[in-house]
Design a protein around this motif. Structure first.
Motif, PDB file in Angstrom:
ATOM      1  N   THR A   1      16.814   9.800 -16.915  1.00  0.00           N
ATOM      2  CA  THR A   1      17.342  11.135 -17.215  1.00  0.00           C
ATOM      3  C   THR A   1      17.128  12.053 -16.016  1.00  0.00           C
ATOM      4  OG1 THR A   1      15.355  11.791 -18.470  1.00  0.00           O
ATOM      5  CG2 THR A   1      17.181  10.873 -19.718  1.00  0.00           C
ATOM      6  N   ASP A   2      16.306  13.091 -16.167  1.00  0.00           N
ATOM      7  CA  ASP A   2      16.109  14.059 -15.079  1.00  0.00           C
ATOM      8  C   ASP A   2      14.793  13.841 -14.330  1.00  0.00           C
ATOM      9  OD1 ASP A   2      18.461  15.132 -15.992  1.00  0.00           O
ATOM     10  OD2 ASP A   2      17.505  16.719 -17.142  1.00  0.00           O
ATOM     11  N   MET A   3      14.206  12.655 -14.465  1.00  0.00           N
ATOM     12  CA  MET A   3      12.948  12.331 -13.808  1.00  0.00           C
ATOM     13  C   MET A   3      13.202  11.269 -12.750  1.00  0.00           C
ATOM     14  SD  MET A   3      10.515  12.276 -17.175  1.00  0.00           S
ATOM     15  CE  MET A   3      11.704  11.514 -18.273  1.00  0.00           C
ATOM     16  N   HIS A   4      12.709  11.520 -11.535  1.00  0.00           N
ATOM     17  CA  HIS A   4      12.971  10.633 -10.402  1.00  0.00           C
ATOM     18  C   HIS A   4      11.642  10.271  -9.743  1.00  0.00           C
ATOM     19  CE1 HIS A   4      17.053  12.075 -10.988  1.00  0.00           C
ATOM     20  NE2 HIS A   4      16.543  13.303 -10.979  1.00  0.00           N
ATOM     21  N   ILE A   5      11.382   8.970  -9.611  1.00  0.00           N
ATOM     22  CA  ILE A   5      10.127   8.510  -9.016  1.00  0.00           C
ATOM     23  C   ILE A   5      10.401   8.007  -7.603  1.00  0.00           C
ATOM     24  CG2 ILE A   5       8.200   6.887  -9.189  1.00  0.00           C
ATOM     25  CD1 ILE A   5       8.451   7.006 -12.189  1.00  0.00           C
ATOM     26  N   PHE A   6       9.509   8.408  -6.684  1.00  0.00           N
ATOM     27  CA  PHE A   6       9.601   8.052  -5.275  1.00  0.00           C
ATOM     28  C   PHE A   6       8.307   7.377  -4.842  1.00  0.00           C
ATOM     29  CE2 PHE A   6      12.295  11.664  -6.043  1.00  0.00           C
ATOM     30  CZ  PHE A   6      13.457  11.367  -5.335  1.00  0.00           C
ATOM     31  N   LYS A   7       8.406   6.566  -3.767  1.00  0.00           N
ATOM     32  CA  LYS A   7       7.206   5.970  -3.183  1.00  0.00           C
ATOM     33  C   LYS A   7       7.223   6.210  -1.682  1.00  0.00           C
ATOM     34  CE  LYS A   7       8.981   1.287  -2.455  1.00  0.00           C
ATOM     35  NZ  LYS A   7       8.795  -0.130  -2.762  1.00  0.00           N
TER      36      LYS A   7
ATOM     37  N   PHE B   1      14.666  13.518   0.379  1.00  0.00           N
ATOM     38  CA  PHE B   1      13.345  12.913   0.222  1.00  0.00           C
ATOM     39  C   PHE B   1      13.108  11.847   1.287  1.00  0.00           C
ATOM     40  CE2 PHE B   1      13.669  14.984  -3.830  1.00  0.00           C
ATOM     41  CZ  PHE B   1      12.356  15.347  -4.116  1.00  0.00           C
ATOM     42  N   ALA B   2      14.154  11.097   1.622  1.00  0.00           N
ATOM     43  CA  ALA B   2      14.029  10.044   2.641  1.00  0.00           C
ATOM     44  C   ALA B   2      13.612  10.644   3.991  1.00  0.00           C
ATOM     45  CB  ALA B   2      15.334   9.261   2.771  1.00  0.00           C
ATOM     46  N   TYR B   3      14.130  11.819   4.327  1.00  0.00           N
ATOM     47  CA  TYR B   3      13.741  12.493   5.572  1.00  0.00           C
ATOM     48  C   TYR B   3      12.247  12.800   5.592  1.00  0.00           C
ATOM     49  CZ  TYR B   3      18.643  13.163   6.803  1.00  0.00           C
ATOM     50  OH  TYR B   3      19.954  12.958   7.120  1.00  0.00           O
ATOM     51  N   GLY B   4      11.675  13.009   4.418  1.00  0.00           N
ATOM     52  CA  GLY B   4      10.242  13.281   4.317  1.00  0.00           C
ATOM     53  C   GLY B   4       9.410  12.013   4.203  1.00  0.00           C
ATOM     54  N   GLY B   5      10.051  10.843   4.258  1.00  0.00           N
ATOM     55  CA  GLY B   5       9.327   9.580   4.193  1.00  0.00           C
ATOM     56  C   GLY B   5       9.229   8.985   2.802  1.00  0.00           C
ATOM     57  N   TRP B   6       9.943   9.562   1.837  1.00  0.00           N
ATOM     58  CA  TRP B   6       9.877   9.101   0.451  1.00  0.00           C
ATOM     59  C   TRP B   6      11.104   8.267   0.107  1.00  0.00           C
ATOM     60  CZ3 TRP B   6       5.657   9.708  -2.569  1.00  0.00           C
ATOM     61  CH2 TRP B   6       4.683  10.586  -2.105  1.00  0.00           C
ATOM     62  N   THR B   7      10.889   7.132  -0.541  1.00  0.00           N
ATOM     63  CA  THR B   7      11.958   6.234  -0.959  1.00  0.00           C
ATOM     64  C   THR B   7      12.149   6.338  -2.465  1.00  0.00           C
ATOM     65  OG1 THR B   7      11.356   4.695   0.799  1.00  0.00           O
ATOM     66  CG2 THR B   7      12.711   3.813  -0.987  1.00  0.00           C
TER      67      THR B   7
ATOM     68  N   THR C   1       3.271  13.087   3.846  1.00  0.00           N
ATOM     69  CA  THR C   1       3.041  14.418   3.290  1.00  0.00           C
ATOM     70  C   THR C   1       3.490  14.437   1.830  1.00  0.00           C
ATOM     71  OG1 THR C   1       3.446  15.412   5.449  1.00  0.00           O
ATOM     72  CG2 THR C   1       3.583  16.875   3.534  1.00  0.00           C
ATOM     73  N   PRO C   2       2.655  14.943   0.926  1.00  0.00           N
ATOM     74  CA  PRO C   2       3.018  14.980  -0.496  1.00  0.00           C
ATOM     75  C   PRO C   2       4.301  15.784  -0.741  1.00  0.00           C
ATOM     76  CG  PRO C   2       0.702  15.524  -0.196  1.00  0.00           C
ATOM     77  CD  PRO C   2       1.321  15.483   1.167  1.00  0.00           C
ATOM     78  N   ILE C   3       5.034  15.389  -1.754  1.00  0.00           N
ATOM     79  CA  ILE C   3       6.254  16.108  -2.126  1.00  0.00           C
ATOM     80  C   ILE C   3       5.884  17.531  -2.534  1.00  0.00           C
ATOM     81  CG2 ILE C   3       8.118  16.263  -3.825  1.00  0.00           C
ATOM     82  CD1 ILE C   3       8.166  13.185  -3.855  1.00  0.00           C
ATOM     83  N   TYR C   4       4.830  17.654  -3.325  1.00  0.00           N
ATOM     84  CA  TYR C   4       4.370  18.964  -3.773  1.00  0.00           C
ATOM     85  C   TYR C   4       3.006  19.212  -3.158  1.00  0.00           C
ATOM     86  CZ  TYR C   4       8.270  18.695  -6.864  1.00  0.00           C
ATOM     87  OH  TYR C   4       9.535  18.603  -7.335  1.00  0.00           O
ATOM     88  N   SER C   5       2.998  19.933  -2.059  1.00  0.00           N
ATOM     89  CA  SER C   5       1.768  20.132  -1.307  1.00  0.00           C
ATOM     90  C   SER C   5       1.118  21.486  -1.571  1.00  0.00           C
ATOM     91  CB  SER C   5       2.036  19.975   0.187  1.00  0.00           C
ATOM     92  OG  SER C   5       3.064  20.855   0.589  1.00  0.00           O
ATOM     93  N   ASP C   6       1.764  22.337  -2.356  1.00  0.00           N
ATOM     94  CA  ASP C   6       1.169  23.630  -2.656  1.00  0.00           C
ATOM     95  C   ASP C   6       1.376  23.972  -4.127  1.00  0.00           C
ATOM     96  OD1 ASP C   6       3.864  24.213  -2.738  1.00  0.00           O
ATOM     97  OD2 ASP C   6       3.776  25.849  -1.294  1.00  0.00           O
TER      98      ASP C   6
ATOM     99  N   ASP D   1       0.863  -1.166   0.000  1.00  0.00           N
ATOM    100  CA  ASP D   1       0.000   0.000   0.000  1.00  0.00           C
ATOM    101  C   ASP D   1       0.908   1.225   0.000  1.00  0.00           C
ATOM    102  OD1 ASP D   1      -2.190   1.671   0.105  1.00  0.00           O
ATOM    103  OD2 ASP D   1      -2.498   1.422   2.269  1.00  0.00           O
ATOM    104  N   VAL D   2       1.181   1.768  -1.179  1.00  0.00           N
ATOM    105  CA  VAL D   2       2.084   2.913  -1.316  1.00  0.00           C
ATOM    106  C   VAL D   2       1.511   3.924  -2.303  1.00  0.00           C
ATOM    107  CG1 VAL D   2       4.214   1.653  -0.752  1.00  0.00           C
ATOM    108  CG2 VAL D   2       3.432   1.720  -3.110  1.00  0.00           C
ATOM    109  N   ILE D   3       2.019   5.134  -2.208  1.00  0.00           N
ATOM    110  CA  ILE D   3       1.718   6.180  -3.180  1.00  0.00           C
ATOM    111  C   ILE D   3       3.014   6.535  -3.897  1.00  0.00           C
ATOM    112  CG2 ILE D   3      -0.294   7.101  -1.975  1.00  0.00           C
ATOM    113  CD1 ILE D   3       1.538   9.328  -0.840  1.00  0.00           C
TER     114      ILE D   3
END
Length: 181
Positions: free
Chosen positions: A84-90, A72-78, A96-101, A50-52
């Motif tokens: 290339t320049d695109m990085h996916i995290f779970k 990102f790991a400090y924020g709970g994202w792995t 808390t969302p990476i982009y909250s605003d 169960d991940v986002i």
């Protein structure tokens, strides 16, 4: 039963949220993201999770990667994978969302817009030059320009649409930001 699958992308410039939601649904069924390319995702079978998911667009040097992923790991994202320049995290669903605003979302889209706009500009320029050559020449040169025009046009249309999609999402976030002011 196959342990690997491919999932096509709906197009990050048009439906990033849809792609990330679909990856979450696949993970809940035991299909985990392992690789990412512009056109889609490589999945491997495993235990359901169960991940986002979220994506960030950032050009990094090798020396910056460790610190970037730790942030990102400090924020709970792995970190799952990069292309290339695109990085996916779970992360867990309550993270808390990476982009909250709207402002941070606009910043992310602005970073994405640079390479997308460059590709669209180059493709459009080549297509226009080939059209001019095709229109004002005859014989073999016209035939070569005609063939080149067709192929470049096939690349140019999606490139320009992708650029438009990025700006559409920036516009949506600007409207969202102005409503909260």
């Amino acid at each position: 039963m196959r342990n690997k699958r491919y999932m096509a992308s709906y197009g990050l410039a048009f439906s990033e949220e849809r792609d990330m939601k679909k990856l979450s649904e696949k993970a809940a069924k035991g299909w985990h993201l392992k690789r990412f390319r512009c056109a889609g995702y490589g999945l491997e079978k495993g235990e359901p999770q169960d991940v986002i998911f979220s994506i960030d667009y950032r050009k990094l040097s090798k020396s910056e990667e460790e610190e970037y992923f730790e942030l990102f790991a400090y924020g709970g994202w792995t970190h799952v994978c990069s292309s290339t320049d695109m990085h996916i995290f779970k992360a867990a669903p309550e993270t808390t969302p990476i982009y909250s605003d709207a402002e941070s979302s606009i910043d992310k889209l602005a970073r994405l817009a640079k390479p997308v706009n460059l590709a669209a500009f180059i493709a459009l320029t080549i297509t226009m030059v080939l059209w001019v050559i095709m229109t004002f020449t005859t014989g073999t040169i016209q035939h070569i320009a005609d063939q080149g025009f067709i192929y470049s046009f096939i690349f140019t249309v999606p490139a320009v649409m992708t650029s438009g999609g990025v700006y559409y999402h920036m516009w949506k976030n600007l409207r969202l930001k102005s409503k909260h002011i």
